[in-house]
Enzyme design. Structure first.
Site, short mmCIF file in Angstrom:
data_model
loop_
_atom_site.label_atom_id
_atom_site.label_comp_id
_atom_site.label_asym_id
_atom_site.label_seq_id
_atom_site.Cartn_x
_atom_site.Cartn_y
_atom_site.Cartn_z
N LYS A 31 0.90 -1.29 -0.05
CA LYS A 31 -0.21 0.03 -0.07
C LYS A 31 0.65 1.25 0.02
CE LYS A 31 -3.69 2.43 2.37
NZ LYS A 31 -4.67 2.34 3.54
N ARG A 74 2.12 1.57 -3.46
CA ARG A 74 1.17 2.38 -4.24
C ARG A 74 0.68 3.68 -4.00
NH1 ARG A 74 -4.26 2.43 -3.43
NH2 ARG A 74 -4.20 0.99 -1.77
N HIS A 80 2.79 5.94 -2.36
CA HIS A 80 3.86 7.04 -2.35
C HIS A 80 4.81 6.89 -3.18
CE1 HIS A 80 1.55 8.77 1.02
NE2 HIS A 80 1.52 7.51 1.52
N LYS A 99 -8.26 12.58 -1.63
CA LYS A 99 -7.33 12.40 -0.40
C LYS A 99 -6.86 14.09 -0.21
CE LYS A 99 -3.42 10.25 1.47
NZ LYS A 99 -2.42 9.08 1.14
N PRO A 100 -6.80 14.55 0.86
CA PRO A 100 -6.54 16.17 0.80
C PRO A 100 -5.11 16.27 0.52
CG PRO A 100 -7.56 15.58 2.79
CD PRO A 100 -7.29 14.07 2.12
N ASN A 152 -1.29 14.13 -0.71
CA ASN A 152 -0.54 13.00 -0.92
C ASN A 152 0.95 13.34 -1.38
OD1 ASN A 152 -0.85 9.87 -1.01
ND2 ASN A 152 0.21 10.37 -2.94
N THR A 153 1.95 12.73 -0.84
CA THR A 153 3.25 12.83 -1.47
C THR A 153 3.93 11.74 -2.31
OG1 THR A 153 3.72 14.41 0.06
CG2 THR A 153 5.59 13.55 -0.80
N ARG A 157 -1.75 18.70 -3.42
CA ARG A 157 -2.78 19.24 -2.44
C ARG A 157 -4.11 19.32 -3.18
NH1 ARG A 157 -1.22 20.48 2.42
NH2 ARG A 157 0.90 20.84 2.99
N HIS A 188 4.53 3.70 6.10
CA HIS A 188 3.62 5.04 6.22
C HIS A 188 4.85 6.30 5.89
CE1 HIS A 188 0.93 8.03 7.62
NE2 HIS A 188 2.12 8.47 8.48
#
Length: 139
Positions: free
Chosen positions: A27, A30, A32, A64-65, A67-68, A102, A134
């Site tokens: 995950k 996928r 990041h 999703k607010p 994500n990097t 963003r 994470h």
């Protein structure tokens, strides 16, 4: 013989689309990792397309607010988490290329619109069993 029908149901569930189990590490990859990353400067379309293609955003799910995406080989982040024992959070010694996505203004549900910012920053990840699971933050 009561166990036979249960075994058949479990096998069918595993073969069904979306029925496969995804580990926390898978995950993480996928959501990041995008190596080598965009050829040119990423725009909002890069984020929207990749987040949809990677099943982070999609119909019926909220956008999703933030994500990097890290533009480095997976092996580089795996090495960060070795050895297995030590602090749960690990930070890269060198800065890596990343794209911060963003969500823009009114985007709440699909189709999601994003603003992209390319950066060169150190990356902090949480490790579990010797693998990143994470993306904590970028520094």
């Amino acid at each position: 013989m009561a166990g036979w029908p249960l075994l058949v149901l479990l096998a069918l569930a595993a073969l069904a689309p979306g029925g496969c189990y995804e580990t926390r590490y898978e995950k993480f990859l996928r959501q990041h990792l995008d190596h080598p990353g965009p050829a040119g400067p990423p725009g909002g379309r890069y984020c929207s397309t990749l987040l949809q293609r990677r099943r982070v955003n999609g119909p019926g799910r909220p956008c999703k607010p933030v994500n990097t995406f890290v533009h480095a080989p997976a092996a580089e982040l795996l090495a960060l988490c070795a050895p297995r024992h030590g602090p749960a959070l690990r930070t890269t010694a060198a800065a890596l290329d990343v794209t911060a996505c963003r969500v823009t203004g009114g985007s709440v549900y699909h189709p999601c619109a994003y603003r992209a910012a390319r950066r060169h920053q150190r990356v902090e990840v949480a490790c579990e069993d010797g693998r990143p699971v994470h993306l904590s933050r970028t520094l």
